[in-house]
Design a protein around this motif. Structure first.
Motif, PDB file in Angstrom:
ATOM      1  N   VAL A 123      42.973  36.772  38.524  1.00 51.95           N
ATOM      2  CA  VAL A 123      43.089  35.424  39.101  1.00 51.95           C
ATOM      3  C   VAL A 123      43.207  34.378  37.992  1.00 51.95           C
ATOM      4  O   VAL A 123      43.987  33.420  38.091  1.00 51.95           O
ATOM      5  N   SER A 124      42.458  34.584  36.901  1.00 45.39           N
ATOM      6  CA  SER A 124      42.495  33.611  35.796  1.00 45.39           C
ATOM      7  C   SER A 124      43.890  33.520  35.182  1.00 45.39           C
ATOM      8  O   SER A 124      44.292  32.463  34.689  1.00 45.39           O
ATOM      9  N   PHE A 126      46.856  33.745  36.692  1.00 45.79           N
ATOM     10  CA  PHE A 126      47.849  32.953  37.424  1.00 45.79           C
ATOM     11  C   PHE A 126      47.297  31.633  37.960  1.00 45.79           C
ATOM     12  O   PHE A 126      47.962  30.942  38.744  1.00 45.79           O
ATOM     13  N   THR A 127      46.095  31.250  37.508  1.00 45.91           N
ATOM     14  CA  THR A 127      45.547  29.954  37.928  1.00 45.91           C
ATOM     15  C   THR A 127      45.183  29.054  36.748  1.00 45.91           C
ATOM     16  O   THR A 127      45.081  27.842  36.927  1.00 45.91           O
ATOM     17  N   SER A 128      44.991  29.624  35.573  1.00 48.48           N
ATOM     18  CA  SER A 128      44.626  28.814  34.403  1.00 48.48           C
ATOM     19  C   SER A 128      45.878  28.510  33.574  1.00 48.48           C
ATOM     20  O   SER A 128      47.011  28.672  34.049  1.00 48.48           O
ATOM     21  N   LYS A 129      45.709  28.105  32.330  1.00 46.12           N
ATOM     22  CA  LYS A 129      46.825  27.716  31.472  1.00 46.12           C
ATOM     23  C   LYS A 129      47.831  28.853  31.258  1.00 46.12           C
ATOM     24  O   LYS A 129      49.013  28.601  30.987  1.00 46.12           O
ATOM     25  N   ARG A 131      49.195  30.584  33.337  1.00 46.75           N
ATOM     26  CA  ARG A 131      50.199  30.667  34.406  1.00 46.75           C
ATOM     27  C   ARG A 131      51.565  30.163  33.940  1.00 46.75           C
ATOM     28  O   ARG A 131      52.599  30.480  34.548  1.00 46.75           O
ATOM     29  N   PHE A 137      51.656  35.480  34.062  1.00 49.09           N
ATOM     30  CA  PHE A 137      51.505  35.127  35.474  1.00 49.09           C
ATOM     31  C   PHE A 137      51.677  36.366  36.350  1.00 49.09           C
ATOM     32  O   PHE A 137      50.887  36.620  37.257  1.00 49.09           O
ATOM     33  N   ALA A 141      49.222  38.197  38.967  1.00 49.05           N
ATOM     34  CA  ALA A 141      49.554  38.251  40.387  1.00 49.05           C
ATOM     35  C   ALA A 141      49.626  39.683  40.906  1.00 49.05           C
ATOM     36  O   ALA A 141      49.052  40.025  41.951  1.00 49.05           O
TER      37      ALA A 141
END
Length: 474
Positions: A123-124, A126-129, A131, A137, A141
């Motif tokens: 999750v980190s 594709f949600t943090s920098k 991505r 990414f 994912a």
């Protein structure tokens, strides 16, 4: 040398490590599919293989941690650090659990924790920098999707009463692990992209250190892969040959079924004494198979009951006329003595009583012999029904020292391998000490070997003579 120039060497080295990790992980999955637990428990190459895989894994972890730190991807760095520590702890736990049955119960739940930390890391990405890095990414994912599926399947397997479900899920898990493994390719694409961004910089000389490590790891890994694949295919062939080997052993072993008043069923094979005379009494030898005989075909326990094979030879049927009784357990809990499950021990005792109504069996010469799972059963039998047996030969099994006082009057000859990874030798040592402390005089032979000690037991002078010389007092 500048940081950017150093980065070129590190990115190239990272791609080598990740590529090697993908290959070794795929080989590991193939070995798991072909050989399963037998590779881990019986192969002398298991420890070197795991050490190699762990070294490569740690190297990949360190490179990725360096990358996240250098790029200031703090969230990804922290999440990956937690996931890495959890992964290494799980590897250690799984290794220790090979010789600790109590710890084995915790491994599936530890795998759940491992998946949860992996999901957090994915999750980190594709949600943090990270991505903004397209390949990272997609690592996140796709990894998130696959790990979530794994988590759901694992929880299902842990919370179902249907014994078939975990088996089916176990096969599906292997394929998902293959997909997760190929997901690592996106890391290679990410580092390739980083290298493309550095093309405009001045050229740098290849690192002698990285080159030496690549050559050394490559050669060692090549030999390791060839060896473990050879072992795995051999184990696979052995497993697939059980039915054919068992059919060759059938001989005079008649397939029988015992059904009690509650409709509980025990499958077993029985060989009568050669030239059986109903006017004579004969001993009964209860042969408890190892884990390879588990099933419901009433056949493969022949291949997994080595003492019965020895006793059924023409020479030994002449020398030691006896009833040879081979019950089959449908589960890995076998004949009792493993955890708190009595297995099919109650049915075996009932079937023995039934046989004594049909045949002229000497009730003062009932013997029990078992190896591995059957070794646990042999200890268990003389612990819960000491009055039934005149002697016992537990081979690489484990017992409950609390039952020792009940076994003091029973002649016992136990065997075990000093380096047994499947059933730790201290389980037999503890039984021998407890029985001696309670006043008994058991015999004990310990070999400088692992779990597969049947050939050594068979070549032990006089052990069959000793068994058939035992008789319960009037």
């Amino acid at each position: 040398m500048s940081t950017k120039l150093d980065s070129k060497n590190i990115y190239n080295f990272a791609n080598f490590l990740i590529g090697l990790f993908i290959v070794l992980s795929l080989v590991q999955i193939i070995v798991e599919a072909l050989a399963g637990y037998r590779f881990y428990l019986f192969s002398p190459y298991y420890e070197p293989w795991i050490i190699l895989l762990t070294i490569v894994t740690i190297a990949v972890m360190l490179v990725l941690l360096w990358y996240f730190r250098t790029k200031n991807y703090r969230i990804a760095f922290i999440a990956f650090l937690i996931s890495s520590v959890t992964s290494l702890a799980f590897t250690l736990m799984a290794y220790l659990a090979l010789s600790d049955r109590d710890l084995q119960k915790s491994v599936p739940w530890a795998f759940v924790i491992l998946l949860c930390t992996g999901i957090i890391y994915s999750v980190s990405l594709f949600t943090s920098k990270t991505r903004h890095k397209r390949w990272l990414f997609w690592v996140g994912a796709i990894g998130f999707s696959l790990e979530l599926i794994l988590l759901v399947l694992q929880l299902w397997a842990l919370n179902t009463d249907n014994a078939a479900v975990p088996i089916i899920i176990g096969k599906v898990l292997l394929w998902i692990l293959v997909l997760i493994n190929f997901n690592m390719i996106f890391y290679i694409l990410n580092f390739k992209e980083e290298l493309d961004l550095l093309k405009s910089e001045a050229k740098t000389e290849p690192s002698n250190l990285f080159t030496g490590i690549r050559v050394g790891l490559g050669i060692v890994s090549l030999f390791a892969v060839l060896i473990v694949l050879n072992v795995a295919t051999s184990e696979y062939a052995w497993e697939k040959g059980k039915v054919a080997r068992s059919k060759l052993m059938v001989g005079d072993f008649e397939a029988k079924i015992y059904v009690n008043a509650q409709n509980d069923t025990l499958l077993y094979r029985l060989q009568l004494p050669k030239d059986y005379d109903s006017n004579k009494e004969y001993p009964l030898v209860v042969n408890l198979h190892n884990g390879g005989g588990v099933g419901t075909d009433n056949l493969i326990q022949l291949d997994a009951t080595t003492t019965a094979q020895l006793l059924s030879t023409a020479e030994n049927r002449e020398k030691y006329p006896a009833f040879i009784f081979l019950p089959q357990s449908p589960t890995n809990n076998g004949f009792g003595g493993i955890s708190d499950d009595p297995g099919v021990s109650g049915l075996v005792f009932e079937a023995m009583d039934q046989l004594e109504k049909e045949y002229n069996i000497d009730d003062k010469r009932r013997y029990v012999v078992g190896m591995s799972t059957g070794g646990y059963g042999a200890w268990y039998f003389i612990g819960v029904k000491p009055e039934k047996f005149a002697a016992a030969i537990p081979i690489c099994g484990g017992g409950d020292p609390k039952m020792a006082a009940k076994m003091t009057h029973i002649p016992i000859w136990a065997f075990h391998g000093k380096t047994d990874k499947s059933v730790p030798v201290h389980l037999t040592q503890n039984m021998i000490k407890a029985i001696r402390k309670a006043g008994g005089s058991p015999k004990y032979t310990e070999f400088s070997a692992g779990h597969l000690i049947w050939d050594k037991v068979q070549s032990t002078p006089g052990y069959l003579d000793w068994l058939f010389a035992q008789k319960r007092p009037d």
